[in-house]
Design an enzyme around this catalytic site. Sequence first.
Site, mmCIF file in Angstrom:
data_model
loop_
_atom_site.group_PDB
_atom_site.id
_atom_site.type_symbol
_atom_site.label_atom_id
_atom_site.label_comp_id
_atom_site.label_asym_id
_atom_site.label_seq_id
_atom_site.Cartn_x
_atom_site.Cartn_y
_atom_site.Cartn_z
ATOM 1 N N TYR A 91 13.181 -63.321 -54.684
ATOM 2 C CA TYR A 91 11.683 -62.803 -54.579
ATOM 3 C C TYR A 91 10.798 -63.048 -55.846
ATOM 4 C CZ TYR A 91 7.669 -59.477 -53.182
ATOM 5 O OH TYR A 91 6.783 -59.123 -52.950
ATOM 6 N N TYR A 98 8.105 -52.952 -57.324
ATOM 7 C CA TYR A 98 9.401 -53.550 -57.252
ATOM 8 C C TYR A 98 10.318 -53.309 -58.332
ATOM 9 C CZ TYR A 98 12.876 -57.146 -55.183
ATOM 10 O OH TYR A 98 14.036 -57.718 -54.926
#
Length: 286
Positions: A172, A182
């Site tokens: 990612y 995140y």
Amino acid sequence: RGKKAFIAGVADDQGFGWAIAKALAEAGAEISLGVWVPALNIFESSLRRGKFDESRKLSNGSLMEFAHVYPMDAVFDTPEDVPEDIRSNKRYAAATGFTVSECAANVKADTGNIDILVHSLANGPEVTKPLLETSRKGYLAAMSASSYSFVAMLQRFGPLMNKGGASISLTYIASERIIPGYGGGMSSAKAALESDTRVLAFEAGRKYGIRVNTISAGPLGSRAAKAIGFIDDMIRYSYANAPVQKELEAREVGNVAAFLLSPLASAVTGSVIYADNGLNAMGLAV
Ligand code: NAI
């Protein structure tokens, strides 16, 4: 001869692992799965009860079959690594052979050599905490489950891969750009995974004659992503800002995986390939 694939990180029909399995099945591969031990019972009973039948449909009308389904926990390499509290945990008590080395040995015994290895798993217990508030334990757990697990898989499955075979993982863009939210060391874990993709492409390329790539995927509302908490915002953001203005389908990532794992990509190794509607190329939100 049909290719044989082992895919780690499937526990329902919603994530990238399932979509990769399907794209490989469409291409004629034989698929075996490694399913995280705590998710195995529900996965197997859902499969048996036909809950996935709609998603199992292939273009020729048949249903995707799994040659073998193995219990797996990618944070343990050998039985000696499994601590007592896990061993006696009721979700683990019935499972055997779930460490990476045992899983590879079972695949070897049941299937022989394989051609394709897929790592579609990640776990960060403190993912909802900013990095600045992440504990050492949480950070190392994210690295263990999400990065080292791939090193461990190549170590143990590499010796049973046919020359010309290929492996992929999923990453990612939080590894290289700031994605607030995140957290828990997951951005760090993805950075390690991408760096390891290059080093392992060299080492496993020389040692086993196999290729190693990673797909940097756009946002998908999988079970893992929902646990992070802001996936709907990410999907909206991507829709609003990416060059290709549509929601990302898991199937599209499955197709990229099938390409990378096929001889069509025989010269591609050590690469981070974006499958994100092009969002990575933008420099300014619109
Ligand atoms: P998912 O929930 O379908 O897949 C994650 C899988 O990892 C689950 O099946 C879970 O059971 C398994 N797992 C967790 N800990 C494990 C362990 N210790 N041992 C073995 N298996 C374990 O979710 P998704 O999103 O398809 O995730 C697949 C990969 O895609 C992950 O690497 C994730 O980081 C990556 N990814 C996901 C994005 C998204 O927006 N959903 C975006 C970019 C990358």
